[in-house]
Design an enzyme around this catalytic site. Sequence first.
Site, PDB file in Angstrom:
ATOM      1  N   LYS A  87       0.852  -1.190   0.000  1.00  0.00           N
ATOM      2  CA  LYS A  87       0.000   0.000   0.000  1.00  0.00           C
ATOM      3  C   LYS A  87       0.888   1.240   0.000  1.00  0.00           C
ATOM      4  CE  LYS A  87      -4.375   1.122   2.251  1.00  0.00           C
ATOM      5  NZ  LYS A  87      -5.133   0.962   3.500  1.00  0.00           N
TER       6      LYS A  87
HETATM    7  O1  G3P Z   1      -9.505   2.057   4.168  1.00  0.00           O
HETATM    8  C1  G3P Z   1      -9.323   3.362   4.592  1.00  0.00           C
HETATM    9  C2  G3P Z   1      -9.830   3.504   5.958  1.00  0.00           C
HETATM   10  O2  G3P Z   1      -9.062   2.813   6.891  1.00  0.00           O
HETATM   11  C3  G3P Z   1     -10.128   4.877   6.383  1.00  0.00           C
HETATM   12  O3  G3P Z   1     -11.340   4.759   7.001  1.00  0.00           O
HETATM   13  O4  G3P Z   1     -13.136   5.412   8.483  1.00  0.00           O
HETATM   14  O5  G3P Z   1     -10.762   6.135   8.967  1.00  0.00           O
HETATM   15  O6  G3P Z   1     -12.032   7.137   7.085  1.00  0.00           O
HETATM   16  P1  G3P Z   1     -11.841   5.926   7.931  1.00  0.00           P
END
Ligand code: G3P
Length: 218
Positions: A87
């Site tokens: 990643k």
């Molecule tokens: O896959 C990306 C993710 O981990 C971010 O999610 O909910 O922190 O915006 P969030």
Amino acid sequence: MKFFIDTANLQQITEAQDLGVLDGVTTNPSLMAKEGITGEDNIINHYKKICEIVDGDVSAEVIATDFEGMVKEGEALAKLHKQIVVKVPMIKDGIKAIKYFSDKGIRTNCTLVFSAGQALLAAKAGATYVSPFIGRLDDISTDGLNLIAEIRMIYDNYGFETQILAASVRHTMHIIDCAKLGADVMTGPLSSIESLLKHPLTDIGLAQFLADYKKGNS
Ligand code: G3P
């Protein structure tokens, strides 16, 4: 549509795997820290444990932000297990690193994507996956799903093979809307996957079937 779970929590990964619908896992440094996984050796071991639980792709994020650093870390991560996808953040050196990895046959996930232009660059560089963060766009009153639609159109116009991995998915409607728009993959918390199961008419109907069975067989 592939379902990935967005967590580094082994119990939740196991639960999703046991459900039989899991195609992979995405992690990031924040998700690792949330589980208390710190230090290079522990992080590496954790990736190995995740790969043992699931059959599909496991995204492991580089920490370096310069080309040489990302290449060094990414090559080491890719060697850990055949399921590992490196990643890489959407920055200038990240694009260079994705191109380098792509030429070497190392699979990548371009993360922190918030615009169609970024997604176009990631595809040009040969990313295996591109991760538009739809929930974080919604958080700032910008339609995250519109970005999925734009990327789908652009990739289809030119036959880019980069898979659209809808990330920062927060709830069931994100999943359903991403499916309608043709996202190749979604990654979300276990709760977003399990909530797809729920419908009150299913519960009412099942209770009725069981009650009628009981009446007829008592
Ligand atoms: O896959 C990306 C993710 O981990 C971010 O999610 O909910 O922190 O915006 P969030």
